[in-house]
Structure formats: structure tokens, C-alpha cells
Design an enzyme around this catalytic site. Structure first.
Site, PDB file in Angstrom:
ATOM      1  N   HIS A   1       4.632   6.980   7.419  1.00 11.17           N
ATOM      2  CA  HIS A   1       5.546   6.552   8.482  1.00 11.17           C
ATOM      3  C   HIS A   1       5.103   7.048   9.856  1.00 11.17           C
ATOM      4  O   HIS A   1       5.238   6.344  10.851  1.00 11.17           O
ATOM      5  CB  HIS A   1       6.974   6.986   8.151  1.00 11.17           C
ATOM      6  CG  HIS A   1       7.556   6.208   6.997  1.00 11.17           C
ATOM      7  ND1 HIS A   1       8.281   6.790   5.982  1.00 11.17           N
ATOM      8  CD2 HIS A   1       7.471   4.886   6.695  1.00 11.17           C
ATOM      9  CE1 HIS A   1       8.632   5.854   5.116  1.00 11.17           C
ATOM     10  NE2 HIS A   1       8.154   4.695   5.520  1.00 11.17           N
TER      11      HIS A   1
ATOM     12  N   ASP B   1       5.698  -3.349   7.996  1.00 12.63           N
ATOM     13  CA  ASP B   1       5.736  -2.367   6.905  1.00 12.63           C
ATOM     14  C   ASP B   1       6.118  -3.122   5.644  1.00 12.63           C
ATOM     15  O   ASP B   1       7.251  -3.053   5.175  1.00 12.63           O
ATOM     16  CB  ASP B   1       6.768  -1.283   7.238  1.00 12.63           C
ATOM     17  CG  ASP B   1       6.891  -0.279   6.101  1.00 12.63           C
ATOM     18  OD1 ASP B   1       5.943  -0.170   5.297  1.00 12.63           O
ATOM     19  OD2 ASP B   1       7.942   0.395   6.012  1.00 12.63           O
TER      20      ASP B   1
ATOM     21  N   ASP C   1       2.560  -5.046  -0.743  1.00 11.73           N
ATOM     22  CA  ASP C   1       1.246  -5.671  -0.803  1.00 11.73           C
ATOM     23  C   ASP C   1       1.392  -7.194  -0.898  1.00 11.73           C
ATOM     24  O   ASP C   1       2.478  -7.685  -1.190  1.00 11.73           O
ATOM     25  CB  ASP C   1       0.469  -5.128  -2.018  1.00 11.73           C
ATOM     26  CG  ASP C   1       0.112  -3.662  -1.810  1.00 11.73           C
ATOM     27  OD1 ASP C   1       0.130  -3.210  -0.648  1.00 11.73           O
ATOM     28  OD2 ASP C   1      -0.174  -2.970  -2.795  1.00 11.73           O
TER      29      ASP C   1
HETATM   30  N1  AG3 Z   1       5.134  -0.114   2.345  1.00 12.45           N
HETATM   31  C1  AG3 Z   1       3.735  -0.117   2.034  1.00 12.45           C
HETATM   32  C2  AG3 Z   1       3.445   0.178   0.603  1.00 12.45           C
HETATM   33  C3  AG3 Z   1       2.051  -0.089   0.207  1.00 12.45           C
HETATM   34  C4  AG3 Z   1       1.800   0.237  -1.217  1.00 12.45           C
HETATM   35  N2  AG3 Z   1       0.594  -0.306  -1.633  1.00 12.45           N
HETATM   36  C5  AG3 Z   1      -0.332   0.287  -2.361  1.00 12.45           C
HETATM   37  N3  AG3 Z   1      -0.197   1.494  -2.819  1.00 12.45           N
HETATM   38  N4  AG3 Z   1      -1.427  -0.360  -2.567  1.00 12.45           N
HETATM   39  C6  AG3 Z   1       5.813   1.059   2.087  1.00 12.45           C
HETATM   40  C7  AG3 Z   1       7.195   1.080   2.585  1.00 12.45           C
HETATM   41  C8  AG3 Z   1       7.512   2.385   3.174  1.00 12.45           C
HETATM   42  N5  AG3 Z   1       8.362   2.273   4.283  1.00 12.45           N
END
Ligand code: AG3
Length: 592
Positions: free
Chosen positions: A70, A165, A168
Site C-alpha cells: 500500500h 489496485d 490479477d
Molecule cells: N491487490 C493486488 C493483489 C495482487 C496479487 N497477485 C499476485 N500475488 N500475483 C491487492 C489488494 C490490496 N489492496
């Protein structure tokens, strides 16, 4: 895998990669796996990492290390700006962690978060309140439950920073990893603004960051990769890909960040302006240089009087593979055993294909590789092999994702001959194709070079971007296009069946099917890059066909949004190279 019982213990194993996983012991299931309508959500408790949010089997955050992700995704763009941000948009980010970090910036007037899945917001707020902290009480914060890709289209020029954010590119986030979404992100940025997107693990998801990079490079004025490592995202180096509106933003990012960080007086645990502005320059350089492939097209002036027969062309094909250092895949395909005028030989090679046919006294050969192509060897060798006088050559960058003007500059048209001693190709002056508008090429006044009596055939080359994954990854769908759809749209006569062998590209970045449909007096050869959502097509034809219909049909079929096309006169030999360049067209086609 997901949750697995090990004796009395409960473990969680991540499901992102089919052949490698990581796991941890779960002390309590806080929210059992729930289908939210968008994805599967689960919140677990662990002794080591605190509570963990899992979406569709992938760890999104753990309380213990969420600060790393973050902080980087929020502070990197916010501090890199030329002037302090006023308005920030977050696409996704339903847990609130990005908004929490962004709202620490004192000059911000608004932070808008568009999350598609309300259950993520509600359940994280209830079970992991520390992630969102005070955001819901902050008057600058606004939450919209909706589709970020749609909301953003209404907001032109509004945001200084846009943070994507997302999960995948599987499940609900798939539509956020394509050119049209990135275009609306760019449009929603204010001048000097920065957008940043999480683009996966560099080693374990090797195409995600390069794929987004390619698409963003076409739209943004500058692109950077930011890297970090945390515990939650398996696979070591993890990437954020950032694009700027304005060319100068990133060049001054490091200086800005140091200054802005000091002035803001924020204390961070992980982000630091010292290492923020120029992360991993070598990786960045590699991305900038990496291209899908290149092609050398040769119209070889045969000395005669006997024209090469099938045996000699097969030999050319074998030896050309050696000259360009490519392994042949399978046996060559041949349109007719007699191998007369216009009959084609196609040889798949480890990354793509080479092909040959003859019109009159001109041997027309193409060598296409999804790797560096030793052009001089390919040309010199072919000239020597056919005992030819010389050749007209077109050297084309393929799948370069660049602007059509840039691609034109990198398209080289020249004459080559053999030096008496070494057999090396000698080039004439280099010419460029004629840049045209698609409206001109599609107008009834446009004449194909063969209709001008300039050549015996022509070639339509198309690089089509931002195609639909399910279409281009299906051997059946691509074969159907080649065998039926395209031939019908263009009014060409297919010979034999469309072959779509899965020969497992040697380079993973070019993975995807390839198809050949032999045609009467020509051929249609295409390759599909499932990682870059792109297709490359070469149609050589001794018969004219309606360009607009053929191109638009293909773009519609694969749902491609943007194409760069070339028209090459083929089956020419003695014409002046300048005239040849003048009759070679390059143009872009955009789908509204
Ligand atoms: N968002 C991104 C998560 C990515 C996970 N992908 C991976 N490990 N290949 C996360 C949300 C947090 N606010």
C-alpha cells in the site's frame, strides 16, 4: 488447493500458479469462502501474518505486511508528481489500504475509490478495520460501488493520480488490463498526472508486466516499472507499472519525490524517495528493447533461365533456417506438388514461419522470427542460394506496439546484392513506406500495386492489437477465421485445410497458435500472441481483394481495437527502389 487439512491443522495454499504454491497455517477461518457475485472471498486468521484477505484463491493482503504494497503503490506516484496532487482516483482497492495511505497526503482535496465488489469493502471493514483506518470518516473520501472501467470514462482530465489496485487479470479485473481501459485512464488524468497499476510477479507471471507495459507505452507519454517485494505476493520481485501524462514527469520524479516527501512530513515504514524514482533500470531497459518479432521480406530477381523447382526451394527453406538460427518445426507445407507460379511453401520455425513462392521471374520469400533476426545472413544466403542478381527487401518490425509513424521510421526498404568476395548483402539507400490514412486506403480510388500494373501480386500485413483472449487462444477459432471467414471476406480460394499446429513457441513471450491457409496463388499465415493480446497476419495474393472488408472482418472477428497494416507490392524485380517504396503503404486502422 485453497484450504487443506493437515492432520489437526488447517493450511491455506495459494492457487495462482499451477505448478508452484505457497501456504501458511490457518488458526481460524474468519469468513469462510463466499461467492460475492464477482469472486470468491475468504478471510483467514494466521499466527504469523495476522488476518489474510483471499480473493479467488489469491492472497490480496495480510495485516502483517500490507504496508509494503500500500505504501509503494500510493506514495510512489503521489510523491513523484511535479506538483502536489489534488484529486486521486482508486480503481479497486476495496479493502481501503490504498485510500488510507493516499489520504495521508496533506494537500489532497479528494480521494475517490471505485470498487466493483461491495462485499470486499464491507467484510474488510468489519473484520480488518485497521486496513481502512479512518478513511470512511474523512470528508475527502468518496466511495463508488461500480465498474471502474465505466466510471472513469466520464471523468476526463480530472485526476492527478490514478491507482489501479486490482486483482490479477483473471476474474473481474480482466477488463482492466487492456488498451482501451488504459486509454480511459490516460484521458482521466490531468496534465502531468501519473497512473499506476499492479502488474504481478516478474518471474512467476512473466508476461503480465511486459503485457501492460506494451499497452501503456502506446498510450502514456512515459512508462516506468516500480518493484518491491513482500511476503503476501509469492514469487519475489513484484511489479507496479506506471504511466505519465506528459513527457517530463518521470525524468524529474526522483528529485520531486525527495523534496515532496520532506515537505509532506509523512513517516513511512517502507516507501522511501531514495529508491523510488529509478527502480531497476536494467529491467526497464530490457522492456524498452523487447519487441515481438521482425520480418525480412525479399523479392529476389532470379537469373534464370530455369526457375527453381520444389527440391531447390525445400533446400532453401532448410538452409535458411540454419542461416537465421531457427529450428524447423515439422515438414514444410506445399500448396501443389507441381510447384508452379504462385504455389507456396511454408515452413514453421520454432518461433514463427518462413515462406516462399514465385511470380514470373521473381522469387518472393519471407522470414519472420519472434526473436532477433540476422537480416544480412537471411538476405545474403537467399541471394547466393538462388544464384540471384539482387533483391528488393522490406525489413519490418512486427508487433512493436508503437505509433504508426514510429513503425514507419523503423520499416526499411532497400535493394540488396551480393558482394563478389564474401557473399554479404549490400544495401542501397534505405527508403520508408508511404504513410497513408485508412480512409484513403479504403477509398474506391485506391489501387493495389498490381492493378497499377506495377507488380504481379501484393501482400497485406496486419499487426492487430488488443484482441480478445478467448478468440486468439483457441486453435479452433483461429483456424476457422483462416479457413472460412477470411477467405470468404476476401473472396480468395483456399487450398487444403488451415493448419494450426501447437508447436510450443520456443520463446514464451510469443506463445499462442499459428495458422496457415494456403490459397490459390498465395497464402495466409498468422501468429497469435496470447500474452500480448496481439495477432500478426501476412496475406500474399496474386489476386486483388477488398482491403477494407478483409481488415475490418479480421478486426471484428478477433475484437481487435487497433491495427498497423502494410501493403507491399510483390513479384517485382527491376523497378526503381524509390517507386517501390512509394507503392508500399503503411497505415493504422482504429476501431471506433
Ligand atoms: N491487490 C493486488 C493483489 C495482487 C496479487 N497477485 C499476485 N500475488 N500475483 C491487492 C489488494 C490490496 N489492496
Amino acid at each position: 488447493m485453497g484450504l487443506v487439512k493437515k492432520g489437526h491443522q488447517l493450511w491455506f495454499f495459494e492457487e495462482l500458479y499451477p505448478d508452484v504454491t505457497y501456504g501458511f497455517k490457518v488458526s481460524k477461518v474468519i469468513v469462510p469462502e463466499t461467492q460475492t457475485g464477482f469472486q470468491r472471498l475468504m478471510i483467514l486468521e494466521t499466527d504469523r501474518l495476522g488476518r489474510v484477505l483471499v480473493l479467488d484463491g489469491i492472497v490480496q493482503l495480510t495485516e502483517e505486511d500490507e504496508g509494503i504494497y500500500h505504501e509503494w503503490i500510493a506514495h510512489w506516484p503521489l510523491f513523484a508528481l511535479l506538483k502536489p496532487a489534488k484529486h486521486v482516483l482508486i480503481v479497486g482497492g476495496g479493502d481501503g489500504g490504498v485510500a488510507r495511505e493516499a489520504l495521508r497526503h496533506p494537500y489532497l482535496k479528494s480521494v475517490t475509490m471505485v470498487e466493483i465488489d461491495k462485499m470486499v469493502v464491507d467484510l474488510c471493514r468489519e473484520h480488518m478495520p485497521a486496513i481502512s483506518g479512518d478513511i470512511f470518516g474523512d470528508p475527502r473520501f468518496k466511495l463508488i460501488i461500480g465498474d471502474g472501467a465505466e466510471v472513469i470514462r466520464a471523468d476526463k482530465g480530472k485526476y492527478d493520480v490514478i491507482i489501479i489496485d486490482s486483482t490479477d487479470p483473471i476474474g473481474p479485473a480482466k477488463s482492466l488490463f487492456n488498451t482501451s481501459f488504459y486509454q480511459s485512464v490516460y484521458d482521466a488524468l490531468a496534465e502531468g498526472g501519473i497512473a499506476i497499476h499492479q502488474t504481478g510477479a516478474l518471474i512467476l507471471q512473466p508476461y503480465e508486466c511486459p503485457g501492460s507495459w506494451r499497452q501503456m507505452e502506446r498510450i502514456f507519454d512515459d512508462v516506468r516499472v516500480v518493484q518491491f517485494t513482500n511476503v503476501s505476493y509469492m514469487g519475489g520481485p513484484f511489479s507496479l507499472t506506471a504511466g505519465s501524462k506528459g513527457k517530463k514527469v518521470f525524468k524529474q520524479a526522483e528529485r520531486n519525490a525527495k523534496k515532496a516527501y520532506k515537505e509532506a512530513g509523512i513517516k513511512t515504514d517502507w516507501y522511501s524517495p531514495q529508491i523510488a524514482a529509478l527502480p531497476y533500470p536494467e529491467f526497464q531497459k530490457r522492456l524498452e528493447l523487447d519487441r515481438y518479432g521482425e520480418e525480412i521480406v525479399m523479392d529476389i530477381e532470379l537469373a534464370g533461365p530455369r526457375m527453381p523447382g520444389l527440391k531447390q526451394v525445400k533446400k532453401w527453406s532448410r538452409e535458411t533456417c540454419e542461416a537465421i538460427k531457427m529450428k524447423a518445426f515439422g515438414a514444410p507445407m506445399v500448396s501443389a506438388p507441381g510447384f508452379g507460379e504462385g504455389d507456396t511453401l511454408v515452413q514453421y520455425i520454432e518461433t514463427s514461419a518462413i515462406n516462399y513462392r514465385r511470380y514470373g521471374k521473381t522469387a518472393c520469400a519471407n522470414c519472420f522470427t519472434c526473436a532477433a533476426l540476422p537480416v544480412d545472413d537471411a538476405v545474403g544466403f537467399s541471394l547466393a542460394d538462388f544464384g540471384a542478381r539482387g533483391a528488393v527487401c522490406w525489413h519490418l518490425p512486427r508487433g512493436s506496439f508503437a505509433d504508426v509513424k514510429h513503425i514507419r521510421r523503423n520499416t526499411k526498404i532497400f535493394k540488396a546484392g551480393l558482394s563478389p568476395s564474401k557473399g554479404m548483402a549490400i544495401k542501397s539507400k534505405i527508403y520508408r513506406p508511404r504513410l497513408m490514412g485508412s480512409a484513403d486506403v479504403f477509398s474506391p480510388d485506391f489501387k493495389l500495386p498490381m492493378d497499377q500494373g506495377f507488380s504481379s501480386a501484393f501482400e497485406l500485413i496486419m499487426d492487430i492489437y488488443d484482441c480478445d483472449y478467448s478468440m486468439i487462444s483457441s486453435c479452433e477459432a483461429v483456424s476457422r477465421w483462416a479457413a472460412e471467414g477470411f477467405s470468404k471476406a476476401a473472396g480468395l480460394t483456399p487450398i487444403g485445410r488451415a493448419e494450426a499446429p501447437d508447436f510450443g513457441h520456443a520463446k514464451k513471450k510469443t506463445a499462442g497458435p499459428s495458422v496457415t491457409q494456403l490459397l490459390a496463388k498465395g497464402s495466409n499465415i498468422s501468429h497469435y500472441s496470447v500474452n500480448w493480446l496481439m495477432i500478426v497476419v501476412n496475406v500474399v495474393s496474386g489476386k486483388g481483394f477488398p482491403l477494407r472488408k478483409a481488415i475490418e472482418y479480421t478486426m471484428d472477428y478477433f475484437q481487435g481495437k487497433y491495427a498497423v497494416c502494410w501493403i507491399l507490392p510483390r513479384g517485382i524485380s527491376s523497378q526503381n527502389i524509390k517507386d517501390i517504396a512509394d507503392r508500399t503503404a503503411i497505415f493504422a486502422v482504429e476501431k471506433k
